[in-house]
Structure formats: C-alpha cells, structure tokens
Design an enzyme around this catalytic site. Structure first.
Site, PDB file in Angstrom:
ATOM      1  CG  HIS A 158     -34.663   2.604 -28.611  1.00  0.00           C
ATOM      2  ND1 HIS A 158     -35.359   1.586 -29.221  1.00  0.00           N
ATOM      3  CD2 HIS A 158     -33.468   2.070 -28.264  1.00  0.00           C
ATOM      4  CE1 HIS A 158     -34.612   0.482 -29.232  1.00  0.00           C
ATOM      5  NE2 HIS A 158     -33.458   0.762 -28.655  1.00  0.00           N
ATOM      6  CD  GLU A 251     -36.578  -2.423 -41.500  1.00  0.00           C
ATOM      7  OE1 GLU A 251     -37.277  -3.407 -41.196  1.00  0.00           O
ATOM      8  OE2 GLU A 251     -37.061  -1.302 -41.797  1.00  0.00           O
ATOM      9  CE1 TYR A 261     -40.107   3.275 -45.843  1.00  0.00           C
ATOM     10  CE2 TYR A 261     -41.517   4.868 -44.744  1.00  0.00           C
ATOM     11  CZ  TYR A 261     -40.789   4.483 -45.847  1.00  0.00           C
ATOM     12  OH  TYR A 261     -40.745   5.281 -46.966  1.00  0.00           O
ATOM     13  CE1 TYR A 272     -31.051  -6.437 -29.126  1.00  0.00           C
ATOM     14  CE2 TYR A 272     -32.997  -5.489 -28.078  1.00  0.00           C
ATOM     15  CZ  TYR A 272     -31.923  -5.380 -28.956  1.00  0.00           C
ATOM     16  OH  TYR A 272     -31.734  -4.211 -29.661  1.00  0.00           O
TER      17      TYR A 272
END
Length: 378
Positions: A158, A251, A261, A272
C-alpha cells in the site's frame, strides 16, 4: 506406480501449447464489443511485467515504469522498440513496491522535468519517495528528491502512488501501508493521504494543515486507503481520486482540501476474513461519502477522463482500469454523479494496470504480464 516419463513430456507439451497460443494471440486482431461499437486492441509493445505508470513525451515516445523490476522504459510508439533508461534512482521492488508513477511536467518541452514516484528502502523499512530528473538521451540526469513519505515501515504494501500537476502544484497519493490503517486518520504522518507541494518540492503556505500542530504540512486530504488513481477533470480542473477498498468498497471520490474521506472508520466493504472493518459503519458525520463505489471490488488501477476525438462517443467519460475483475471500466458522469457504467474488455482476461490518453487522441492501456495496447474503434 509413478510414471517418471510423464512429467517432462507434459511440461514440453503444455509449454508448446502456451507458446503457440501466445504467438497466435499476438498476431491476431483483438476485437471486443462495447455499447458504442467494436473496439480493436493494437499491441504497441510487450514484456513489461507490471506496467504501473505510463506517460507520453514528444516525438512519438512513451515512458513506462515496470513496478516489478524498478525500471523506467522508453517505448517508441511506431516501432514498439524499448529502451531501458539509465540513471534512474533505485527502487525497493517487493510486492506493492517498485517503480510506481511517471509524470512529465505540463511544461515539459520548456523545462524537461520528469517526476518519478517509487518505493525506497529495504526489507527492514521502506517508504515512498518522489524524484524528478531530466531525460538526456537514454539517461535520467539532474535527479533530485523532492519528497519522502513519513514514516518508513517494514511492510511492502500500500504505497499508492499516483501524481498529477495542476498549475505549479504537484498532487500525489500515499497508501496506508496496510498494517497502519489507523494512521489514515491522524495528521502526524503521510499515510492514507493526498498531498500537495510545489513542483520543486516546496510546501505551499495555504495548504489546509500548515498551521496545525504536529500535522504534516503537505497534507491536502485524509482518510484514504490505497489510492492508485488520480486525475483532473478536464473542464472544472477538480481533483478526482479512486482507492482500493478491502473486500468490496472500492471508492471514487471528488477531492477537496482538508476533507476526511473516512478510512478506516467508515467503509462500504468488509475485511478479507469477512469480518467488519472497525464498527462496520458506512456513514459518519464529518466524513465524506464516495461519489461511487464498487461491491464486489474491481481492484481499480489508474484512471483518466477522455477528451479526445478518436472515440467521440466517449468524450467526457471517466475510464478506470480494473485488475480483480479484469476489464476497462467506463463511467458516465452528470453533475458529479455516476449515471452509467460499462465494463469493456471483459473477455480479455487481463489485469488492466494503467489507462492513459495519448496525444493522438486514442486510449492506451497497460496490462500485467505485460503489454501496452492502443484502443481503436472499428
């Protein structure tokens, strides 16, 4: 009793079948249906394993990053010839890490600046950094680091990262590093954020958190998970972003300064292991709702608004690459709302890693595996 002759013969046989299929596929026309007619995929080049970033330069040249190897590759759009660029800063290439986005300055023909986002560090600790440099033949020269994300962390997951330049400002994304998802809600780090700096690395004095105690002054918005799509609306010049959800809840967001957000407090997906994220809520006061979300996840890659004239019926539409559901996602927007969605290339079966519009007015996609294609209407 085990047949010792079976395995070598099987490997040879299936290898020959695979090679034949690959060669046949490359030579044949790849034609797909869309709501507006048939689309042909014309291969530009191949053998770029993970083409994460892609941009265009003058004289029919394309720059592509190979996330897997950390290479920056120049591609001749006419011949498909590839040249690996020398002098590129070293990347940490593991899992989500490696060579990420590549972006020319809007005034590239005047200043020659290329911006290169990539993961740096090693297995003990890594982060995302942005360098810029100038292309001189087949070498990147005058490189300088203009941003390094805080903190370093061991997980190779990430990192984001996408970049756009608006006027003199560089906007870019940073992921939450997966294990540090709660950091997306705190201002003392760059994780799970959109940042804004000047194109030379300086920090604008009017950034929303410049005067906030202990806040990173580069932060523009917060509460993001792993944003790998960032683009400007061609008319309004507003900043649009998409980000990966966990299991569901990818999104699409319209980004405004200082807004939150929501990740990981609110989410339209689940974890998961099928358990809720946090308290399992989707709305909370003071946190933004997405313009659009996908459940199940499509695993979005990059995105671009189409403004060309080669695919006139798609003008103004937003195109998003999809990896988990292997297609090119087309969104029709009206007054900042998604009013229609089409999934193109569903039968292609390839992870669309990057989508860009070329100076010739065509859309180009890069797929994992990994080839670059031009989309042409029939």
């Amino acid at each position: 009793m085990k047949n010792n002759n079976f395995r070598p013969f099987s490997l040879l046989f299936f290898g020959m079948v695979f090679l034949f299929a690959a060669c046949t596929n490359q030579k044949s026309d790849l034609i797909f249906e869309s709501e507006q007619g048939k689309i042909q995929l014309e291969m530009i080049t191949d053998s770029i394993r993970v083409p994460f970033g892609m941009c265009f330069l003058p004289n029919n040249k394309m720059m592509v990053t190979n996330r897997f190897s950390g290479e920056l590759i120049q591609v001749d759009l006419k011949s498909g010839r590839k040249t690996v660029i020398k002098g590129v800063p070293k990347s940490y290439c593991r899992l989500d890490g490696g060579a990420l986005d590549i972006l020319p300055h809007p005034k590239y023909q005047e200043n020659d600046w290329l911006y290169f986002a990539h993961s740096v560090g090693d297995s003990t600790a890594s982060t995302m950094a942005i360098d810029r440099g100038k292309l001189n033949g087949d070498s990147l020269t005058q490189t300088e680091r203009i941003f390094t994300a805080f903190p370093y962390y061991p997980s190779p997951s990430h990192y984001g990262t996408r970049m756009v330049i608006k006027n003199d400002y560089l906007f870019f994304t940073m992921g939450d590093r997966y294990d540090l998802m709660d950091s997306a809600q705190t201002l003392n780090n760059h994780l799970g954020k959109v940042m804004r700096i000047f194109d030379d690395g300086r920090i604008p004095k009017d950034n929303p958190f410049v005067n906030t105690d202990n806040a990173k002054p580069e932060i523009w918005s917060l509460g993001h998970r792993n944003p790998q799509g960032l683009t400007l609306h061609p008319k309004t010049q507003e900043l649009w972003l998409h980000e990966h959800g966990p299991k569901g809840g990818d999104e699409l967001n319209l980004i405004k300064p200082a807004l939150n957000y929501g990740w990981p407090i609110i989410c339209h997906g689940i974890d998961y292991d099928d358990t809720p994220i946090g308290d399992g809520i989707t709305h909370k006061e003071g946190m933004e709702q997405p313009v659009h979300y996908y459940t199940p996840s499509i695993a979005p890659s990059s995105m671009v608004f189409y403004t060309g004239d080669k695919l006139e019926q798609w003008k103004g539409n937003l195109f998003v690459g999809a990896m988990a559901l292997t297609h090119l996602n087309r969104l029709v927007l009206k007054e900042d709302k998604v009013v229609h969605e089409e999934r193109i290339l569903k039968d292609f079966g390839r992870r669309v890693r990057v989508v860009r519009q070329g100076p010739d007015g065509y859309l180009y996609i890069g797929v994992d595996g990994g080839a670059i294609y031009r989309l042409k209407p029939i």
